[in-house]
Design an enzyme around this catalytic site. Sequence first.
Site, mmCIF file in Angstrom:
data_model
loop_
_atom_site.group_PDB
_atom_site.id
_atom_site.type_symbol
_atom_site.label_atom_id
_atom_site.label_comp_id
_atom_site.label_asym_id
_atom_site.label_seq_id
_atom_site.Cartn_x
_atom_site.Cartn_y
_atom_site.Cartn_z
ATOM 1 C CB SER A 117 -10.225 -1.792 -13.697
ATOM 2 O OG SER A 117 -9.656 -0.641 -12.947
ATOM 3 C CG LEU A 142 -6.414 -0.761 -0.659
ATOM 4 C CD1 LEU A 142 -7.880 -0.713 -0.222
ATOM 5 C CD2 LEU A 142 -6.282 0.647 -0.959
ATOM 6 C CG HIS A 188 -1.242 8.037 -5.784
ATOM 7 N ND1 HIS A 188 -1.781 7.525 -4.709
ATOM 8 C CD2 HIS A 188 -1.744 9.330 -5.838
ATOM 9 C CE1 HIS A 188 -2.389 8.416 -3.993
ATOM 10 N NE2 HIS A 188 -2.314 9.737 -4.722
HETATM 11 C C1 GRF Z 1 -6.967 2.632 -8.955
HETATM 12 O O1 GRF Z 1 -7.440 4.180 -8.936
HETATM 13 C C2 GRF Z 1 -5.541 2.867 -8.660
HETATM 14 O O2 GRF Z 1 -4.822 4.089 -8.804
HETATM 15 C C3 GRF Z 1 -5.505 2.912 -7.081
HETATM 16 O O3 GRF Z 1 -6.485 1.940 -6.862
HETATM 17 C C4 GRF Z 1 -7.376 1.891 -7.655
HETATM 18 C C5 GRF Z 1 -7.386 0.454 -8.233
HETATM 19 O O4 GRF Z 1 -8.352 0.092 -9.137
HETATM 20 N N1 GRF Z 1 -4.173 2.560 -6.571
HETATM 21 P P1 GRF Z 1 -8.607 -1.192 -9.815
HETATM 22 O O5 GRF Z 1 -8.541 -2.198 -8.653
HETATM 23 O O6 GRF Z 1 -7.454 -1.417 -10.570
HETATM 24 O O7 GRF Z 1 -9.849 -1.339 -10.453
#
Ligand code: GRF
Length: 234
Positions: free
Chosen positions: A14, A89, A108
């Site tokens: 997202s 990740l 973050h």
């Molecule tokens: C977000 O909360 C970001 O802060 C963290 O991982 C999540 C990713 O969400 N690092 P998306 O895949 O961008 O929806």
Amino acid sequence: MRSRIAVLASGGGSNLQAILDHFDWLGNRRGGDVVLVASDRTNAGALERAARREIEAAVLPTDKRPDGASLEQLLSEREIDLVVLAGYLRLVPPEIVKKFEGRIVNIHPALLPAFGGPGMYGSRVHHAVLEAGVRVTGVTAHFVDRVYDRGRIIAQWPVPVFASDDAGTLASRVLRVEHLVYPRVVDGVASGRTTLETCATANTDAVVDSRPSFTLLPHEDSRLAENIELTLGC
Ligand code: GRF
């Protein structure tokens, strides 16, 4: 010349979408183009979002699935200027972090250095925030360096924690703010307005929503976006 951007994502993407939408809105004023989306997961939603936009989508090799071009190879062959981590990740190899010093950023979902570090990702962050009983959490956009979640901070934005919150409601409130902050930060770095040097000292104007009654009501997104733009100098 616009920066060539690679977005690395393990999940739904997202934040990637928010960046693409913001760049559409900026049109020719945007500082970069997302030319590559790479993921360590074959089923990452981010890859689908890329494909829908006809952006190159690559699955990175892992120990279990060693085939395919390495991240290093992709970044160099596609002449990437800026690496944007958006829910990625895995640890980015130190050689890449070194090579892209000042040109690799992360978002973050908390106010670093609190609630960061190894193992602090996804809903774990929000559970930890709720367990600690803090009343304010937020988002942090930062440059990436060798120490997890410890690179130089570019922008932080507060998000209130309500008594009624669970990790899900808190995560979605924080994510809404991520979607406003991160595209603007990415554009700043891509365009060269924001650098390691400009972030060398804390600029007190650049980090807070000073309105004390900040509640983040549903209709407040555009005011918040304006505030973020003002403070980031977009
Ligand atoms: C977000 O909360 C970001 O802060 C963290 O991982 C999540 C990713 O969400 N690092 P998306 O895949 O961008 O929806």
